[in-house]
Design an enzyme around this catalytic site. Structure first.
Site, mmCIF file in Angstrom:
data_model
loop_
_atom_site.group_PDB
_atom_site.id
_atom_site.type_symbol
_atom_site.label_atom_id
_atom_site.label_comp_id
_atom_site.label_asym_id
_atom_site.label_seq_id
_atom_site.Cartn_x
_atom_site.Cartn_y
_atom_site.Cartn_z
ATOM 1 N N GLY A 284 37.403 45.583 40.834
ATOM 2 C CA GLY A 284 36.813 46.271 41.990
ATOM 3 C C GLY A 284 37.691 46.080 43.220
ATOM 4 O O GLY A 284 38.105 44.962 43.506
ATOM 5 N N ARG B 279 39.804 49.039 35.777
ATOM 6 C CA ARG B 279 39.353 47.989 34.850
ATOM 7 C C ARG B 279 39.833 48.467 33.480
ATOM 8 O O ARG B 279 39.422 49.517 33.022
ATOM 9 C CB ARG B 279 37.834 47.846 34.871
ATOM 10 C CG ARG B 279 37.250 47.536 36.260
ATOM 11 C CD ARG B 279 35.771 47.182 36.147
ATOM 12 N NE ARG B 279 35.048 47.318 37.411
ATOM 13 C CZ ARG B 279 34.869 46.330 38.300
ATOM 14 N NH1 ARG B 279 35.383 45.143 38.074
ATOM 15 N NH2 ARG B 279 34.171 46.527 39.397
ATOM 16 N N SER B 280 40.739 47.704 32.832
ATOM 17 C CA SER B 280 41.380 48.182 31.605
ATOM 18 C C SER B 280 40.779 47.579 30.333
ATOM 19 O O SER B 280 40.750 46.365 30.170
ATOM 20 C CB SER B 280 42.882 47.850 31.644
ATOM 21 O OG SER B 280 43.481 48.188 30.430
ATOM 22 N N ASP C 15 37.748 37.549 38.705
ATOM 23 C CA ASP C 15 37.866 36.709 37.497
ATOM 24 C C ASP C 15 38.369 37.470 36.263
ATOM 25 O O ASP C 15 39.155 36.931 35.474
ATOM 26 C CB ASP C 15 36.590 35.919 37.204
ATOM 27 C CG ASP C 15 35.364 36.785 37.077
ATOM 28 O OD1 ASP C 15 35.471 38.014 37.285
ATOM 29 O OD2 ASP C 15 34.298 36.240 36.752
ATOM 30 N N THR D 35 38.005 40.083 45.974
ATOM 31 C CA THR D 35 36.726 40.672 45.555
ATOM 32 C C THR D 35 35.734 40.504 46.693
ATOM 33 O O THR D 35 35.741 39.464 47.360
ATOM 34 C CB THR D 35 36.156 40.006 44.287
ATOM 35 O OG1 THR D 35 34.754 40.345 44.182
ATOM 36 C CG2 THR D 35 36.248 38.495 44.287
ATOM 37 N N ILE D 36 34.898 41.510 46.893
ATOM 38 C CA ILE D 36 33.914 41.377 47.978
ATOM 39 C C ILE D 36 32.855 40.331 47.648
ATOM 40 O O ILE D 36 32.167 39.849 48.521
ATOM 41 C CB ILE D 36 33.223 42.722 48.316
ATOM 42 C CG1 ILE D 36 32.408 43.249 47.136
ATOM 43 C CG2 ILE D 36 34.228 43.744 48.806
ATOM 44 C CD1 ILE D 36 31.422 44.346 47.514
ATOM 45 N N ASP D 37 32.730 39.985 46.360
ATOM 46 C CA ASP D 37 31.611 39.134 45.935
ATOM 47 C C ASP D 37 31.722 37.665 46.354
ATOM 48 O O ASP D 37 30.730 36.940 46.328
ATOM 49 C CB ASP D 37 31.464 39.185 44.412
ATOM 50 C CG ASP D 37 30.951 40.526 43.926
ATOM 51 O OD1 ASP D 37 30.529 41.339 44.771
ATOM 52 O OD2 ASP D 37 30.979 40.760 42.706
ATOM 53 N N ASP E 190 32.819 35.248 44.743
ATOM 54 C CA ASP E 190 32.302 34.386 43.670
ATOM 55 C C ASP E 190 33.419 33.686 42.882
ATOM 56 O O ASP E 190 33.279 33.475 41.675
ATOM 57 C CB ASP E 190 31.418 35.215 42.720
ATOM 58 C CG ASP E 190 32.171 36.384 42.107
ATOM 59 O OD1 ASP E 190 33.266 36.722 42.597
ATOM 60 O OD2 ASP E 190 31.661 36.968 41.135
ATOM 61 N N ARG F 168 26.867 41.471 41.542
ATOM 62 C CA ARG F 168 26.321 41.598 40.188
ATOM 63 C C ARG F 168 25.926 40.237 39.637
ATOM 64 O O ARG F 168 24.898 40.093 38.994
ATOM 65 C CB ARG F 168 27.393 42.247 39.309
ATOM 66 C CG ARG F 168 26.944 42.702 37.978
ATOM 67 C CD ARG F 168 27.970 43.552 37.288
ATOM 68 N NE ARG F 168 29.346 43.244 37.673
ATOM 69 C CZ ARG F 168 30.363 44.084 37.562
ATOM 70 N NH1 ARG F 168 30.161 45.290 37.095
ATOM 71 N NH2 ARG F 168 31.575 43.731 37.900
ATOM 72 N N GLU G 296 22.123 42.759 44.099
ATOM 73 C CA GLU G 296 22.175 43.705 42.965
ATOM 74 C C GLU G 296 21.864 43.007 41.635
ATOM 75 O O GLU G 296 21.188 43.561 40.764
ATOM 76 C CB GLU G 296 23.602 44.262 42.978
ATOM 77 C CG GLU G 296 24.018 45.121 41.865
ATOM 78 C CD GLU G 296 25.548 45.330 41.907
ATOM 79 O OE1 GLU G 296 26.254 44.699 42.725
ATOM 80 O OE2 GLU G 296 26.016 46.117 41.088
ATOM 81 N N ARG H 68 32.221 48.323 49.826
ATOM 82 C CA ARG H 68 33.572 48.104 49.278
ATOM 83 C C ARG H 68 34.660 48.739 50.136
ATOM 84 O O ARG H 68 35.831 48.340 50.055
ATOM 85 C CB ARG H 68 33.628 48.670 47.856
ATOM 86 C CG ARG H 68 32.939 47.802 46.824
ATOM 87 C CD ARG H 68 33.955 47.096 45.926
ATOM 88 N NE ARG H 68 34.583 48.028 45.048
ATOM 89 C CZ ARG H 68 34.159 48.337 43.821
ATOM 90 N NH1 ARG H 68 33.103 47.714 43.327
ATOM 91 N NH2 ARG H 68 34.783 49.203 43.086
#
Ligand code: F6P
Length: 327
Positions: free
Chosen positions: A14, A75-76, A106, A129-131, A133, A175, A226, A261
């Protein structure tokens, strides 16, 4: 270890505001260290599909302040297979790239570790990442901007909620983690914050909302991450609407979604991204690999990638208590 002559940089997973500032810092730090640098578009997808572009100081002019990522992101699924990684490694070899800076979360770092383990590519990660985490850094690139975007929207919702004495369920991103929810909840004066790190007891929540609404007869804002176990704001909304005690309560749910985002990175994200981009290149030059650069207590710190993706960064439970005291 052979000397590095050319490095690659990519953004993956993301996107997050500040990724461009990080790419700029990587490119300029590489040039300052007499290294050549290539950008890899669309993360691992582009690495497999030979989507490489030469970069120099000028190619990263005027991107510091823009959201998204000039290198694109993806995202692959193919990269999860050994064959996919073989192709990616062959392309890196073709361009003489023996070291990489990976900007992402991650999932990105799991892939980077595999590339290091199976093909001996030196990879250093930058947390993007915005999260927020990721274990090994106090803040990730993009978190501060996303948080401020969420907050600005919560303030707007408060105006209309107050005008109508309404209950609003506001869903923010996250998430698997409640950092945006917790911090925007405190900053926005939310009456309740629901996050994946804690158990959401519906009876207790209903009771709390009813007592807040009846005592004050004014707006109540519940911030829902979320990833909360009830399925975000829509899940909570459904549970409340099915309860006759809530029949007279004027209730709305708003999902802030991907607005969080985008946008120009905050000052704090620009500084963090610039600092980490330079630190990543310096780490590669110093012979480090399979690590992430982070900032912990104001100092840059290297953490093995394995620890970053296998350990969970804890939220600050004292902050969670604050939301109860302040509501
Ligand atoms: O990891 C960042 C994040 O924004 C999460 O908060 C969110 O759940 C997810 O990405 C959404 O991903 P996508 O844009 O692929 O739907």
């Amino acid at each position: 270890m052979q000397d590095i002559e050319r490095i690659g940089v990519y953004t993956s997973g993301g996107d997050a505001p500040g990724m461009n500032a990080c790419v700029r810092a990587v490119v300029r730090a590489a040039v300052a260290n007499d290294l050549e640098v290539m950008g890899i578009r669309r993360g691992y997808e582009g690495m497999i599909e030979d989507d490489f572009v030469e970069m120099d100081r000028r190619s990263v002019s005027n991107i510091l302040q823009s959201g998204g990522t000039v290198l694109k992101s993806a995202r692959s699924e193919v990269f999860r297979t050994p064959e996919g990684r073989e192709k990616a490694a062959a392309n890196l070899q073709k361009y003489g790239i023996s070291a990489l800076v990976a900007v992402g979360g991650d999932g990105t770092f799991r892939g980077a570790s595999k590339l290091h383990e199976e093909h001996g590519i030196a990879v250093v990660g930058c947390p993007g990442t915005i999260d927020n985490d990721l274990f090994g850094t106090d803040a990730t690139i993009g978190f501060d901007t996303a948080l401020n975007t969420a907050l600005e929207n919560i303030d707007r919702i408060r105006d209309t909620a107050d005008a109508h004495n309404r209950l609003f369920l506001v869903e923010v991103m996250g998430r698997d983690a409640g950092f945006i929810a917790l911090h925007s909840g405190i900053g926005g004066g939310a009456e309740l914050v629901l996050i994946p790190e804690t158990i959401t007891e519906m009876d207790m929540i209903k009771e709390r909302i009813l007592s807040l609404m009846s005592a004050q007869r004014r707006s109540t804002i519940v911030i829902v991450a979320e990833g909360d176990e009830f399925g975000g704001a829509r899940g909570i909304e459904q549970a409340l609407r099915e309860d006759s005690d809530f029949a007279d309560i004027d209730l709305r749910a708003t999902i802030l979604g991907h607005t969080q985002r985008g946008g120009s990175p905050s000052a704090s994200d620009r500084v963090l991204a610039s600092r980490l981009g330079v630190a990543a290149v310096e780490a590669l030059v110093d012979g480090h690999a399979d690590v992430m650069v982070g900032v912990v207590n104001g100092e840059t710190k290297l953490t093995p990638l394995r620890n970053v993706y296998s350990r969970k960064k804890s939220i600050d439970y004292d902050l969670l208590k604050l939301t109860q005291v302040l509501s």
